[in-house]
Design an enzyme around this catalytic site. Structure first.
Site, PDB file in Angstrom:
ATOM      1  N   ARG A  57      -5.289   3.076  11.915  1.00 20.43           N
ATOM      2  CA  ARG A  57      -4.900   1.680  12.088  1.00 20.43           C
ATOM      3  C   ARG A  57      -5.708   1.028  13.196  1.00 20.43           C
ATOM      4  O   ARG A  57      -5.523  -0.142  13.475  1.00 20.43           O
ATOM      5  CB  ARG A  57      -3.422   1.620  12.470  1.00 20.43           C
ATOM      6  CG  ARG A  57      -2.521   1.159  11.320  1.00 20.43           C
ATOM      7  CD  ARG A  57      -1.137   1.101  11.886  1.00 20.43           C
ATOM      8  NE  ARG A  57      -0.205   0.353  11.123  1.00 20.43           N
ATOM      9  CZ  ARG A  57       0.659   0.896  10.265  1.00 20.43           C
ATOM     10  NH1 ARG A  57       0.630   2.176  10.010  1.00 20.43           N
ATOM     11  NH2 ARG A  57       1.541   0.139   9.661  1.00 20.43           N
TER      12      ARG A  57
ATOM     13  N   LYS B  94       0.816  -1.216   0.000  1.00 25.70           N
ATOM     14  CA  LYS B  94       0.000   0.000   0.000  1.00 25.70           C
ATOM     15  C   LYS B  94       0.852   1.271   0.000  1.00 25.70           C
ATOM     16  O   LYS B  94       0.443   2.273  -0.573  1.00 25.70           O
ATOM     17  CB  LYS B  94      -1.028  -0.005   1.125  1.00 25.70           C
ATOM     18  CG  LYS B  94      -0.458   0.067   2.505  1.00 25.70           C
ATOM     19  CD  LYS B  94      -1.576   0.083   3.522  1.00 25.70           C
ATOM     20  CE  LYS B  94      -1.113  -0.309   4.897  1.00 25.70           C
ATOM     21  NZ  LYS B  94       0.197   0.111   5.346  1.00 25.70           N
TER      22      LYS B  94
ATOM     23  N   ARG C  28      12.072  -6.127   1.143  1.00 29.39           N
ATOM     24  CA  ARG C  28      11.882  -4.678   1.138  1.00 29.39           C
ATOM     25  C   ARG C  28      13.131  -3.930   1.575  1.00 29.39           C
ATOM     26  O   ARG C  28      13.856  -4.379   2.450  1.00 29.39           O
ATOM     27  CB  ARG C  28      10.750  -4.338   2.115  1.00 29.39           C
ATOM     28  CG  ARG C  28       9.544  -3.856   1.384  1.00 29.39           C
ATOM     29  CD  ARG C  28       8.307  -3.952   2.158  1.00 29.39           C
ATOM     30  NE  ARG C  28       8.239  -3.058   3.296  1.00 29.39           N
ATOM     31  CZ  ARG C  28       7.088  -2.534   3.711  1.00 29.39           C
ATOM     32  NH1 ARG C  28       5.977  -2.779   3.068  1.00 29.39           N
ATOM     33  NH2 ARG C  28       7.047  -1.784   4.775  1.00 29.39           N
TER      34      ARG C  28
ATOM     35  N   ARG D 289      14.421  -2.236   7.126  1.00 20.30           N
ATOM     36  CA  ARG D 289      13.993  -1.581   8.367  1.00 20.30           C
ATOM     37  C   ARG D 289      13.846  -2.610   9.479  1.00 20.30           C
ATOM     38  O   ARG D 289      13.454  -3.739   9.236  1.00 20.30           O
ATOM     39  CB  ARG D 289      12.630  -0.901   8.152  1.00 20.30           C
ATOM     40  CG  ARG D 289      12.733   0.348   7.369  1.00 20.30           C
ATOM     41  CD  ARG D 289      11.426   1.063   7.100  1.00 20.30           C
ATOM     42  NE  ARG D 289      10.209   0.447   7.568  1.00 20.30           N
ATOM     43  CZ  ARG D 289       9.014   0.717   7.032  1.00 20.30           C
ATOM     44  NH1 ARG D 289       8.898   1.573   6.035  1.00 20.30           N
ATOM     45  NH2 ARG D 289       7.934   0.143   7.501  1.00 20.30           N
TER      46      ARG D 289
ATOM     47  N   ARG E 134       3.641  -7.884  13.524  1.00 18.61           N
ATOM     48  CA  ARG E 134       2.863  -6.826  12.863  1.00 18.61           C
ATOM     49  C   ARG E 134       1.614  -7.404  12.220  1.00 18.61           C
ATOM     50  O   ARG E 134       0.561  -6.782  12.214  1.00 18.61           O
ATOM     51  CB  ARG E 134       3.723  -6.102  11.814  1.00 18.61           C
ATOM     52  CG  ARG E 134       4.839  -5.303  12.446  1.00 18.61           C
ATOM     53  CD  ARG E 134       5.726  -4.690  11.401  1.00 18.61           C
ATOM     54  NE  ARG E 134       5.087  -3.588  10.707  1.00 18.61           N
ATOM     55  CZ  ARG E 134       5.548  -3.050   9.581  1.00 18.61           C
ATOM     56  NH1 ARG E 134       6.637  -3.531   9.025  1.00 18.61           N
ATOM     57  NH2 ARG E 134       4.920  -2.043   9.020  1.00 18.61           N
TER      58      ARG E 134
HETATM   59  P1  AMP Z   1       4.307   1.829   8.398  1.00 23.27           P
HETATM   60  O1  AMP Z   1       5.449   2.533   7.782  1.00 23.27           O
HETATM   61  O2  AMP Z   1       2.974   2.451   8.060  1.00 23.27           O
HETATM   62  O3  AMP Z   1       4.306   0.345   8.163  1.00 23.27           O
HETATM   63  O4  AMP Z   1       4.448   2.033   9.988  1.00 23.27           O
HETATM   64  C1  AMP Z   1       5.559   1.550  10.707  1.00 23.27           C
HETATM   65  C2  AMP Z   1       5.229   1.470  12.191  1.00 23.27           C
HETATM   66  O5  AMP Z   1       4.885   2.776  12.675  1.00 23.27           O
HETATM   67  C3  AMP Z   1       4.039   0.602  12.547  1.00 23.27           C
HETATM   68  O6  AMP Z   1       4.373  -0.766  12.645  1.00 23.27           O
HETATM   69  C4  AMP Z   1       3.634   1.203  13.880  1.00 23.27           C
HETATM   70  O7  AMP Z   1       4.500   0.806  14.920  1.00 23.27           O
HETATM   71  C5  AMP Z   1       3.858   2.686  13.661  1.00 23.27           C
HETATM   72  N1  AMP Z   1       2.650   3.346  13.120  1.00 23.27           N
HETATM   73  C6  AMP Z   1       2.487   3.911  11.895  1.00 23.27           C
HETATM   74  N2  AMP Z   1       1.251   4.410  11.745  1.00 23.27           N
HETATM   75  C7  AMP Z   1       0.589   4.147  12.902  1.00 23.27           C
HETATM   76  C8  AMP Z   1      -0.739   4.390  13.372  1.00 23.27           C
HETATM   77  N3  AMP Z   1      -1.658   4.978  12.609  1.00 23.27           N
HETATM   78  N4  AMP Z   1      -1.042   3.980  14.627  1.00 23.27           N
HETATM   79  C9  AMP Z   1      -0.141   3.370  15.426  1.00 23.27           C
HETATM   80  N5  AMP Z   1       1.108   3.089  15.043  1.00 23.27           N
HETATM   81  C10 AMP Z   1       1.491   3.472  13.798  1.00 23.27           C
END
Ligand code: AMP
Length: 236
Positions: free
Chosen positions: A110, A35, A149, A182, A193
């Site tokens: 989320r 996404k 990734r 990462r 996750r």
């Molecule tokens: P992403 O890059 O969107 O996969 O986000 C990486 C990490 O950031 C996630 O695994 C969460 O730990 C944190 N994170 C990002 N967006 C949110 C959100 N809306 N609510 C809570 N944690 C978030």
């Protein structure tokens, strides 16, 4: 439909015809569903800001801010950052000038409480989300994908060693900085996750379905096909 058909600057091309409207889009999908990549492509195509809470947290970690330090504790374990920290940064971000005429949210909401806060904030402005695009990929594909990734911690661009390789191995095409796996894309964290996704984020699919804005695309298809199906939805 909110302000979707208000006349503003965002322009979509329908063949030779142009149509102008504000677009507020949410991207839904498991971590690793692609996404983020689709979000970036849509944002580029329609010139709307790509708002990623993950990127905001990573920028804060990089800059050593208090928010970054706090968020990192959760992110490194594959857990969600608490709503109290997340909601405010998102609402502040979408209140910025460049979001006035639409935006694309990637990684927010989320949780149901996050979706409710967003909904309330938009309702107060007489506004609403136009589309929640669910990029659907079964769990079995996810772990495999995520180990390939690579991310640029400087500008937030993401790559995949197999599907979207950078021009030069290990180097970001956009800013020339180093690409890394990462911490939160490491296999043990990915499993956490996914579990968190099913428990806390998946219920959003029904939430947006009930609002009539959910559209699902098959995220197992090649990237360009997924993108084309999203464009078809947005330009219908
Ligand atoms: P992403 O890059 O969107 O996969 O986000 C990486 C990490 O950031 C996630 O695994 C969460 O730990 C944190 N994170 C990002 N967006 C949110 C959100 N809306 N609510 C809570 N944690 C978030």
């Amino acid at each position: 439909m909110g302000t979707r058909f208000a006349c503003v600057h965002l322009s979509l091309h329908f063949g030779a015809e142009r149509k102008d409207f504000v677009m507020k889009i949410i991207m839904l999908g498991a971590p690793g569903a692609g996404k983020g990549t689709q979000a970036q492509m849509i944002a580029d195509q329609y010139h709307i800001p790509h708002v990623s809470t993950g990127d905001i947290f990573r920028a804060n970690i990089k800059n050593g801010t208090e928010l970054g330090m706090e968020a990192k504790k959760y992110m490194d374990q594959g857990l969600l950052v608490p709503d109290e920290l997340t909601v405010k940064i998102l609402l502040d971000r979408v209140a910025e000038e460049d979001c006035k005429e639409g935006y694309l949210l990637d990684g927010f909401p989320r949780t149901i409480p996050q979706a409710e806060v967003l909904d309330k904030a938009l309702t107060e402005l007489g506004d609403e989300i136009d589309y929640a695009i669910n990029v659907d990929v079964p769990d079995e594909n996810i772990v495999k994908r995520m180990s390939g990734r690579r991310a640029c911690l400087s500008c937030g661009s993401t790559y995949h060693m197999e599907h979207i390789p950078p021009q030069k191995e290990g180097v970001c095409d956009k800013c020339g900085n180093e690409l890394v796996l990462r911490d939160d894309d490491k296999p043990e964290t990915v499993l956490n996750r996914l579990e968190v996704y099913h428990k806390q984020t998946q219920p959003l699919i029904q939430f947006y379905e009930e609002k009539g804005v959910l559209r699902t695309v098959d995220g197992t298809k090649p990237m360009k096909e997924v993108f084309d199906s999203i464009v078809e939805i947005l330009e219908k």
